[in-house]
Design a protein around this motif. Sequence first.
Motif, PDB file in Angstrom:
ATOM      1  N   SER A  52      93.366 -29.215  80.342  1.00 16.69           N
ATOM      2  CA  SER A  52      93.412 -28.565  81.808  1.00 16.69           C
ATOM      3  C   SER A  52      93.753 -27.417  81.898  1.00 16.69           C
ATOM      4  O   SER A  52      92.858 -26.626  82.544  1.00 16.69           O
ATOM      5  N   LEU A  53      94.578 -26.764  81.212  1.00 18.91           N
ATOM      6  CA  LEU A  53      94.816 -25.324  81.338  1.00 18.91           C
ATOM      7  C   LEU A  53      93.912 -24.597  80.845  1.00 18.91           C
ATOM      8  O   LEU A  53      93.272 -23.371  81.351  1.00 18.91           O
ATOM      9  N   ASP A  54      93.158 -24.521  79.706  1.00 19.00           N
ATOM     10  CA  ASP A  54      92.438 -23.853  78.964  1.00 19.00           C
ATOM     11  C   ASP A  54      90.949 -24.039  79.862  1.00 19.00           C
ATOM     12  O   ASP A  54      89.997 -23.044  80.156  1.00 19.00           O
ATOM     13  N   GLN A  55      90.692 -25.042  80.489  1.00 20.28           N
ATOM     14  CA  GLN A  55      89.641 -25.279  81.497  1.00 20.28           C
ATOM     15  C   GLN A  55      89.757 -24.279  82.690  1.00 20.28           C
ATOM     16  O   GLN A  55      88.786 -23.743  83.199  1.00 20.28           O
ATOM     17  N   LEU A  56      90.903 -24.322  83.169  1.00 22.89           N
ATOM     18  CA  LEU A  56      91.217 -23.321  84.335  1.00 22.89           C
ATOM     19  C   LEU A  56      91.229 -21.887  83.898  1.00 22.89           C
ATOM     20  O   LEU A  56      90.472 -21.103  84.610  1.00 22.89           O
ATOM     21  N   LEU A  57      91.397 -21.600  82.890  1.00 22.82           N
ATOM     22  CA  LEU A  57      91.338 -20.291  82.245  1.00 22.82           C
ATOM     23  C   LEU A  57      89.951 -19.833  81.875  1.00 22.82           C
ATOM     24  O   LEU A  57      89.505 -18.509  82.127  1.00 22.82           O
ATOM     25  N   THR A  58      89.082 -20.658  81.328  1.00 21.50           N
ATOM     26  CA  THR A  58      87.683 -20.594  81.334  1.00 21.50           C
ATOM     27  C   THR A  58      87.022 -20.345  82.701  1.00 21.50           C
ATOM     28  O   THR A  58      86.076 -19.512  82.997  1.00 21.50           O
ATOM     29  N   ILE A  59      87.398 -21.122  83.796  1.00 20.03           N
ATOM     30  CA  ILE A  59      86.865 -20.964  85.084  1.00 20.03           C
ATOM     31  C   ILE A  59      87.208 -19.488  85.652  1.00 20.03           C
ATOM     32  O   ILE A  59      86.335 -18.776  85.954  1.00 20.03           O
ATOM     33  N   ALA A  60      88.588 -19.356  85.349  1.00 18.99           N
ATOM     34  CA  ALA A  60      89.064 -17.887  86.057  1.00 18.99           C
ATOM     35  C   ALA A  60      88.336 -16.654  85.285  1.00 18.99           C
ATOM     36  O   ALA A  60      88.356 -15.613  85.871  1.00 18.99           O
ATOM     37  N   ALA A  61      87.881 -16.903  84.030  1.00 23.04           N
ATOM     38  CA  ALA A  61      87.349 -15.656  83.341  1.00 23.04           C
ATOM     39  C   ALA A  61      86.024 -15.286  84.158  1.00 23.04           C
ATOM     40  O   ALA A  61      85.722 -14.129  83.978  1.00 23.04           O
ATOM     41  N   ASP A  62      85.194 -16.132  84.683  1.00 28.07           N
ATOM     42  CA  ASP A  62      83.941 -15.730  85.300  1.00 28.07           C
ATOM     43  C   ASP A  62      83.976 -15.757  86.772  1.00 28.07           C
ATOM     44  O   ASP A  62      82.988 -15.079  87.460  1.00 28.07           O
ATOM     45  N   ILE A  63      84.973 -15.757  87.307  1.00 23.63           N
ATOM     46  CA  ILE A  63      85.199 -15.773  88.977  1.00 23.63           C
ATOM     47  C   ILE A  63      85.016 -14.416  89.320  1.00 23.63           C
ATOM     48  O   ILE A  63      85.529 -13.494  88.459  1.00 23.63           O
ATOM     49  N   GLN A  64      84.335 -14.269  90.428  1.00 25.32           N
ATOM     50  CA  GLN A  64      84.128 -12.788  90.878  1.00 25.32           C
ATOM     51  C   GLN A  64      85.040 -12.619  92.202  1.00 25.32           C
ATOM     52  O   GLN A  64      84.650 -13.312  92.918  1.00 25.32           O
ATOM     53  N   VAL A  65      85.941 -11.993  92.292  1.00 30.73           N
ATOM     54  CA  VAL A  65      86.591 -11.642  93.653  1.00 30.73           C
ATOM     55  C   VAL A  65      86.780 -10.225  93.831  1.00 30.73           C
ATOM     56  O   VAL A  65      86.462  -9.297  93.074  1.00 30.73           O
ATOM     57  N   THR A  66      86.604 -10.047  95.157  1.00 29.13           N
ATOM     58  CA  THR A  66      86.504  -8.547  95.680  1.00 29.13           C
ATOM     59  C   THR A  66      87.783  -8.305  96.781  1.00 29.13           C
ATOM     60  O   THR A  66      88.057  -9.150  97.378  1.00 29.13           O
ATOM     61  N   THR A  67      87.967  -7.128  96.984  1.00 27.99           N
ATOM     62  CA  THR A  67      88.823  -6.828  97.852  1.00 27.99           C
ATOM     63  C   THR A  67      88.345  -6.888  99.458  1.00 27.99           C
ATOM     64  O   THR A  67      89.207  -6.701 100.462  1.00 27.99           O
ATOM     65  N   SER A  68      87.154  -7.107  99.431  1.00 24.30           N
ATOM     66  CA  SER A  68      86.479  -7.260 100.872  1.00 24.30           C
ATOM     67  C   SER A  68      87.057  -8.692 101.411  1.00 24.30           C
ATOM     68  O   SER A  68      87.007  -8.737 102.573  1.00 24.30           O
ATOM     69  N   ASP A  69      87.299  -9.593 100.597  1.00 27.98           N
ATOM     70  CA  ASP A  69      88.023 -10.695 100.702  1.00 27.98           C
ATOM     71  C   ASP A  69      89.587 -10.564 100.168  1.00 27.98           C
ATOM     72  O   ASP A  69      89.938 -11.375  99.308  1.00 27.98           O
ATOM     73  N   PRO A  70      90.508 -10.112 100.851  1.00 28.10           N
ATOM     74  CA  PRO A  70      91.688  -9.849 100.304  1.00 28.10           C
ATOM     75  C   PRO A  70      92.602 -11.075  99.962  1.00 28.10           C
ATOM     76  O   PRO A  70      93.546 -11.104  99.156  1.00 28.10           O
ATOM     77  N   LYS A  71      92.559 -11.976 100.781  1.00 27.76           N
ATOM     78  CA  LYS A  71      93.270 -13.132 100.668  1.00 27.76           C
ATOM     79  C   LYS A  71      93.087 -13.990  99.596  1.00 27.76           C
ATOM     80  O   LYS A  71      93.502 -14.411  98.692  1.00 27.76           O
ATOM     81  N   THR A  72      91.491 -14.153  99.338  1.00 25.41           N
ATOM     82  CA  THR A  72      91.196 -14.940  98.252  1.00 25.41           C
ATOM     83  C   THR A  72      91.400 -14.070  96.859  1.00 25.41           C
ATOM     84  O   THR A  72      91.806 -14.521  95.811  1.00 25.41           O
ATOM     85  N   TYR A  73      91.018 -12.687  97.026  1.00 32.53           N
ATOM     86  CA  TYR A  73      91.426 -11.795  95.818  1.00 32.53           C
ATOM     87  C   TYR A  73      92.964 -11.779  95.520  1.00 32.53           C
ATOM     88  O   TYR A  73      93.305 -12.143  94.220  1.00 32.53           O
ATOM     89  N   GLN A  74      93.863 -11.805  96.392  1.00 31.46           N
ATOM     90  CA  GLN A  74      95.219 -12.040  96.037  1.00 31.46           C
ATOM     91  C   GLN A  74      95.931 -13.381  95.728  1.00 31.46           C
ATOM     92  O   GLN A  74      96.338 -13.461  94.383  1.00 31.46           O
ATOM     93  N   ALA A  75      95.242 -14.298  96.218  1.00 28.38           N
ATOM     94  CA  ALA A  75      95.567 -15.473  95.944  1.00 28.38           C
ATOM     95  C   ALA A  75      95.071 -15.980  94.346  1.00 28.38           C
ATOM     96  O   ALA A  75      95.776 -16.726  93.567  1.00 28.38           O
ATOM     97  N   PHE A  76      93.657 -15.685  94.133  1.00 31.65           N
ATOM     98  CA  PHE A  76      93.141 -15.446  92.712  1.00 31.65           C
ATOM     99  C   PHE A  76      94.212 -15.126  91.618  1.00 31.65           C
ATOM    100  O   PHE A  76      94.406 -15.643  90.892  1.00 31.65           O
ATOM    101  N   TYR A  77      94.539 -13.733  92.013  1.00 29.62           N
ATOM    102  CA  TYR A  77      95.286 -13.107  90.806  1.00 29.62           C
ATOM    103  C   TYR A  77      96.591 -13.637  90.754  1.00 29.62           C
ATOM    104  O   TYR A  77      97.215 -13.538  89.553  1.00 29.62           O
TER     105      TYR A  77
END
Length: 235
Positions: A52-77
């Motif tokens: 489950s941890l490896d799956q999460l990090l695989t998903i996280a590898a391809d996600i695109q977040v930008t500072t145009s949506d600061p809350k999503t960007y911050q929560a993601f990182y």
Amino acid sequence: MKNIIIIITFLTTSLGFSQNTATFFSKSDAFFKKYVSNGKVDYATIKKDPASLDQLLTIAADIQVTTSDPKTYQAFYINAYNLAVIKGVVNNYPTKSPLDVKGFFDKITYTLGGKKTTLNDLENKLLRKVYPEEPRFHFVLVCAGLGCPPIIAEAYQPVTLEKQLQRQATIALNNPNFIKVKGKKVQLSQIFEWYKGDFTQNGSEVEYINQFRKEKIPTDAKVSYYPYNWSLNSI
């Protein structure tokens, strides 16, 4: 027709990113709820079944977040940092401290948000540098040491991020084991020494802390720093 195809492609791509982001937050929340308790992580159990941890990090590898949506960007990182820390520990478990793992913070890389980064660079370049006015990051980025504010059994989410940041800062700064007050003497975590500039943008360290305190610290208190506890935050 060409314009229609471009629009459809854009919408499909955007929807895919949105779904991946929603999946990441949902699965991260389930992961933290399962493996975190009372501010500590069940590394031994994750080590036995890291899927489950490896799956999460695989998903996280391809996600695109930008500072145009600061809350999503911050929560993601923030979540990505905490998950990567857990991954670094699990890969070297059993260990007594993250500092026992060579290059834990500054050499080992993780692909997160489409780019390779170390834990130090994630914290300092992707979060602190981009949002220098946000010291509360220090109360939610958990380095696997007991000296850090505790990891929580939930994911940080864009819609609740402000409340979560405020809550965790308030909890940490009212914790007598984190802020040690004795009369007009106060011992602070070394986090305040290492990142002093983050906390003194609009006044002193004590003035910053008092914004969150139920019992205010005297503004003329003598400030010192107690040694950081790097022992592993393991269940």
